[in-house]
Design an enzyme around this catalytic site. Structure first.
Site, mmCIF file in Angstrom:
data_model
loop_
_atom_site.group_PDB
_atom_site.id
_atom_site.type_symbol
_atom_site.label_atom_id
_atom_site.label_comp_id
_atom_site.label_asym_id
_atom_site.label_seq_id
_atom_site.Cartn_x
_atom_site.Cartn_y
_atom_site.Cartn_z
ATOM 1 N N HIS A 1 -5.435 -1.065 11.927
ATOM 2 C CA HIS A 1 -4.909 -1.505 10.526
ATOM 3 C C HIS A 1 -5.876 -2.575 10.050
ATOM 4 O O HIS A 1 -6.318 -3.638 10.901
ATOM 5 C CB HIS A 1 -3.572 -1.966 10.898
ATOM 6 C CG HIS A 1 -2.797 -2.197 9.550
ATOM 7 N ND1 HIS A 1 -2.891 -1.600 8.335
ATOM 8 C CD2 HIS A 1 -2.107 -3.625 9.058
ATOM 9 C CE1 HIS A 1 -2.035 -2.133 7.522
ATOM 10 N NE2 HIS A 1 -1.695 -3.160 8.076
ATOM 11 N N CYS B 1 -4.917 0.444 3.715
ATOM 12 C CA CYS B 1 -4.903 -0.781 4.259
ATOM 13 C C CYS B 1 -6.227 -1.560 4.086
ATOM 14 O O CYS B 1 -6.662 -2.557 3.593
ATOM 15 C CB CYS B 1 -4.535 -0.996 5.511
ATOM 16 S SG CYS B 1 -5.540 0.039 6.789
ATOM 17 N N GLN C 1 0.854 -1.119 0.255
ATOM 18 C CA GLN C 1 0.045 -0.046 0.279
ATOM 19 C C GLN C 1 0.755 1.202 -0.089
ATOM 20 O O GLN C 1 0.384 2.351 -0.291
ATOM 21 C CB GLN C 1 -1.073 0.102 1.337
ATOM 22 C CG GLN C 1 -0.152 0.105 2.497
ATOM 23 C CD GLN C 1 -1.155 0.021 3.638
ATOM 24 O OE1 GLN C 1 -1.451 -1.101 4.152
ATOM 25 N NE2 GLN C 1 -1.476 1.183 4.181
#
Ligand SMILES: *[C@@H]1O[C@H](CO)[C@@H](O)[C@H](O)[C@H]1NC(C)=O
Ligand SMILES: *[C@@H]1O[C@H](CO)[C@@H](O)[C@H](O)[C@H]1NC(C)=O
Ligand SMILES: *[C@@H]1O[C@H](CO)[C@@H](O)[C@H](O)[C@H]1NC(C)=O
Ligand SMILES: *[C@@H]1O[C@H](CO)[C@@H](O)[C@H](O)[C@H]1NC(C)=O
Length: 427
Positions: free
Chosen positions: A371, A224, A218
């Site tokens: 995340h 993410c 990414q």
């Protein structure tokens, strides 16, 4: 949070974003704030999926709906349905069903009947955003000295990144709102069903065959959630088609074009793999190759869109998740999009079964973030018996174990068992 004034429901009778995803400060609503009686005002149902609800048209329908514990929604006619919080950002109601073949959208405004005292919340701004990341050898040594479950390592490329780059890569500042979710204990029926699942599972090797697409990177964009969501849809298509279709979907279309996320500052998999993929659809990578920037939408408008047929939080609603439900959903349906709290020590993971060491307090250069990643399997260490999940990250193949990591299972480590999302794409 302006819960007593206006909010938006986006798309047909479903998503409501309290405070709005475009707001600079995230909304923060609790279950108890949202539970109760709502009046919903709706515009004409003739809109396109990308309808702009900042400028709502005239209200033509009004309905009321009662939202009850844990996920029961009842409208004024007594129709029963379900609802779920979307983390603390809003909620989704499904009452009289929804015919997926009717693809018209309207804008909604909702008002809660009893008023709720407005809450105040603040964001911390302590990070030296533009400073380059500096290694702390002592930190890495202390992680490796304190435990034997996993190994921390130096990633030289980290020193080329600023603190803000790291913050984005670990989920983005806006994603901080994901923290605080907790797993719900499984009931007896779920535990019995879960016990019948295989002892180990890995979607990268089911009788020698992998159903998981390659690990991607990414870079320094808080995307993410887009990578994890696309990874989940990609694996879903592979599983449903016995690998005869292996599409790679475009995270750039999400960060550049979706109204349901905050681009490179974060977003929610439930809204992307679920809502966006169901309403707007996702496109192949070649229609919008990854740039890691969210300033413009460059998706080729002639590209075919691919949709999600169904999606839900594992356990049925936000807050209904636990290890047993996750095992069942993973084996039956395919990889799950999950969130986890990223602490400094996680950045240095090289291999083994990760757990948060708590050692970052002394060294902590970064803020806690959340995340999104893709859960592909589970197992247990042959020697120690320690249970783990197998998870696909989006930090390239050189990070961790070929781009993957293992993390402690059954203890809700870093909140990884608190908000898994399952999706069923339409191949
Ligand atoms: C929120 O902040 C305002 C202005 O600073 C203050 O008047 C109010 O009492 C605060 N409310 C709560 C619930 O803390
Ligand atoms: C949201 O509100 C809850 C309780 O009101 C609080 O504990 C939590 O820290 C808040 N989260 C954020 C991100 O502001
Ligand atoms: C897949 O799993 C089988 C059985 O566990 C193992 O023998 C095989 O080496 C694995 N294949 C790969 C490519 O890892
Ligand atoms: C799925 O693909 C494998 C490998 O190509 C093949 O051997 C198997 O027969 C296929 N299964 C079905 C149900 O088509």
């Amino acid at each position: 949070m302006k819960i007593t004034t206006s909010m938006w429901l986006w798309a047909a009778f479903l998503v409501m974003l309290v405070g709005g995803v475009h707001a600079d400060t995230p909304a923060n609503c609790t279950f108890d704030d949202v539970r109760g009686d709502w009046i919903i005002y709706e515009t004409e149902r003739t809109g396109h999926a990308n309808i702009d609800c900042d400028n709502m048209g005239p209200i033509v329908h009004k309905k009321t709906v009662k939202l009850m514990y844990p996920n029961v929604a009842v409208d004024e006619f007594g129709n029963h349905g379900t609802w779920t919080m979307i983390y603390n950002q809003g909620f989704e109601i499904k009452v009289s069903g929804r015919d997926l073949t009717i693809r018209n959208w309207a804008c909604y405004r909702a008002q809660k009947k009893e008023s709720v005292a407005p809450k105040n919340y603040t964001l911390q701004h302590t990070l030296q955003e533009h400073a380059l990341y500096k290694y702390n050898e002592a930190f890495i040594q202390s992680i490796n000295g304190a435990q034997n479950n996993w190994v921390a390592d130096v990633y030289p490329e980290y020193e080329l990144m600023t603190m803000m780059d790291h913050l984005r890569r670990a989920g983005g500042r806006a994603s901080k709102v994901v923290s605080g979710a907790i797993a719900t204990p499984a009931n007896i029926i779920t535990r019995l069903r879960s016990a019948r699942m295989p002892a180990t599972w890995d979607w990268r090797n089911v009788s020698g065959i992998s159903y998981v697409s390659s690990v991607r990177n990414q870079a320094s964009c808080g995307s993410c959630y887009a990578f994890a969501s696309m990874g989940g849809l990609e694996a879903g298509v592979r599983i449903l088609t016995n690998n005869t279709q292996q599409p790679i979907f475009s995270p750039q279309d999400i960060v550049g074009c979706s109204h349901l996320s905050q681009g490179c500052d974060g977003g929610f998999p439930f809204l992307i793999a679920g809502r966006y993929a169901q309403d707007v659809g996702v496109v192949l990578e070649e229609c919008s190759p990854y740039e890691g920037k969210d300033d413009v939408c460059r998706t080729n408008p002639n590209c075919v869109r691919h949709y999600t047929a169904n999606y839900r939080y594992v356990g049925g609603y936000f807050g209904g998740c636990n290890e047993e439900e996750m095992k069942i959903a993973l084996v039956r349906g395919g990889p799950l999009v999950v969130g986890l709290e990223v602490y400094d020590d996680f950045l240095h993971y090289r291999g083994g079964i990760y757990h948060h060491t708590g050692l970052n307090d002394k060294f902590n250069p970064l803020e806690l973030t959340n995340h999104a990643v893709l859960l592909v399997g589970y197992g247990a260490d042959e020697e120690t018996g320690e249970k783990f999940w197998i998870v696909k990250n989006s930090w390239g193949e050189n990070w961790g174990e070929d781009g993957y990591f293992k993390i402690r299972r059954s203890t809700d480590e870093c909140a990884i068992e608190s908000m898994a999302v399952e999706v069923v794409p339409i191949p």
